[in-house]
Design a protein around this motif. Structure first.
Motif, PDB file in Angstrom:
ATOM      1  N   ALA A  64       0.740  -1.082  -0.008  1.00 42.89           N
ATOM      2  CA  ALA A  64       0.195  -0.080   0.011  1.00 42.89           C
ATOM      3  C   ALA A  64       1.260   1.325  -0.214  1.00 42.89           C
ATOM      4  O   ALA A  64       0.523   2.208  -0.429  1.00 42.89           O
ATOM      5  N   SER A  65       1.966   1.754   0.631  1.00 40.37           N
ATOM      6  CA  SER A  65       2.634   2.662   0.949  1.00 40.37           C
ATOM      7  C   SER A  65       3.668   2.242  -0.457  1.00 40.37           C
ATOM      8  O   SER A  65       3.697   3.677  -0.952  1.00 40.37           O
ATOM      9  N   SER A  66       4.094   1.426  -1.455  1.00 38.97           N
ATOM     10  CA  SER A  66       5.374   1.975  -2.503  1.00 38.97           C
ATOM     11  C   SER A  66       4.314   2.457  -3.505  1.00 38.97           C
ATOM     12  O   SER A  66       4.471   2.930  -4.252  1.00 38.97           O
ATOM     13  N   ARG A  67       2.553   1.957  -3.584  1.00 41.03           N
ATOM     14  CA  ARG A  67       1.519   2.053  -4.418  1.00 41.03           C
ATOM     15  C   ARG A  67       1.115   4.129  -3.952  1.00 41.03           C
ATOM     16  O   ARG A  67       1.189   4.671  -4.755  1.00 41.03           O
ATOM     17  N   ARG A  68       1.284   4.148  -3.119  1.00 35.28           N
ATOM     18  CA  ARG A  68       0.806   4.833  -2.843  1.00 35.28           C
ATOM     19  C   ARG A  68       2.363   6.189  -2.840  1.00 35.28           C
ATOM     20  O   ARG A  68       1.388   7.319  -3.271  1.00 35.28           O
ATOM     21  N   ALA A  71       2.046   7.301  -6.326  1.00 37.87           N
ATOM     22  CA  ALA A  71       0.822   7.934  -7.512  1.00 37.87           C
ATOM     23  C   ALA A  71       1.565   9.227  -6.696  1.00 37.87           C
ATOM     24  O   ALA A  71       0.962  10.538  -7.792  1.00 37.87           O
ATOM     25  N   GLN A  72       2.637   9.091  -5.380  1.00 37.38           N
ATOM     26  CA  GLN A  72       2.696  10.922  -5.921  1.00 37.38           C
ATOM     27  C   GLN A  72       3.793  10.999  -6.566  1.00 37.38           C
ATOM     28  O   GLN A  72       4.069  12.318  -6.875  1.00 37.38           O
ATOM     29  N   GLY A  88      -5.497   2.438  -8.875  1.00 44.84           N
ATOM     30  CA  GLY A  88      -5.927   2.697  -7.244  1.00 44.84           C
ATOM     31  C   GLY A  88      -6.622   1.661  -7.396  1.00 44.84           C
ATOM     32  O   GLY A  88      -6.889   1.576  -5.794  1.00 44.84           O
TER      33      GLY A  88
END
Ligand SMILES: Cc1cc2nc3c(=O)[nH]c(=O)nc-3n(C[C@H](O)[C@H](O)[C@H](O)COP(=O)(O)O)c2cc1C
Length: 180
Positions: A64-68, A71-72, A88
């Motif tokens: 979840a954090s690497s996908r965030r 996205a950033q 997403g």
């Protein structure tokens, strides 16, 4: 005979690779290619061959954090990165964790930066491991398709993905009873 290609993609490269692999598989299979969010239990149950791939993040599967972070990266001012329509959606790790047990055939792939695998990591390794843990028999070794540090698929990789699809399609047939 049916093949299902399931992919995760943040910037679109793994989606393109999945599509090429699907085209290669079409020589031997009726193929469905879907992002993780659309990879239902029914589709999995109806597939004679399951092919799963995602981007390498932090040396392995995305979180979840690497996908965030991905996205950033795309949201930064001046960034040329574009998020994929399904970026997403859920990640492969959770989907693989919940995959039912099955004595089926499977193959694993990833996209990653062009470099020595010992340094870049390869998401296809944990994908293969989780598929095996659920009872799948792997057709061939996990495969990587390479992107540049600017996140564009390297020249020749799309064609290589299509040929890999043809190769695993042909190899898998030797395991299927109807073709034994
Ligand atoms: C948060 C993050 C971490 C990454 N970590 C790695 C890594 O450890 N090794 C690597 O080869 N590539 C890494 N990459 C590059 C990705 O592998 C690359 O963006 C991906 O293959 C592109 O696929 P996609 O367009 O389908 O998202 C990382 C990318 C992001 C956004």
């Amino acid at each position: 005979m049916r093949a299902l290609v399931v992919y995760e993609s943040m910037y679109g490269n793994t989606r393109v690779v999945a599509g090429e692999i699907a085209d290669g598989l079409r020589v031997a299979y009726e193929v469905t290619v879907v992002p993780v969010a659309e990879a239902t239990a029914d589709l999995v149950a109806g597939a004679d061959l399951l092919v799963v791939g995602g981007p390498t993040h932090m040396h392995g599967l995305s979180s979840a954090s690497s996908r965030r972070m991905a996205a950033q990266g795309a949201a930064k001012d001046g960034s040329e990165l574009r998020l994929d329509p399904d970026a997403g959606g859920p990640g492969l790790h959770d989907w693989l964790k919940d995959l039912g047990r099955r004595d089926g055939l499977a193959a694993a792939f990833d996209t990653r930066i062009n470099g020595v695998p010992a340094f870049t990591g390869r998401a296809s390794r944990p994908i293969a491991k989780l598929l095996k843990r659920h009872g799948y028999r792997l057709i061939g070794a996990p495969e990587s398709f390479l992107v540049s540090s600017q996140n564009t698929l390297l020249d020749g990789e799309a064609g290589r993905a299509r040929r890999w699809g043809m190769t695993i399609g042909a190899a898998s047939k030797t395991y299927l009873p109807a073709h034994a």
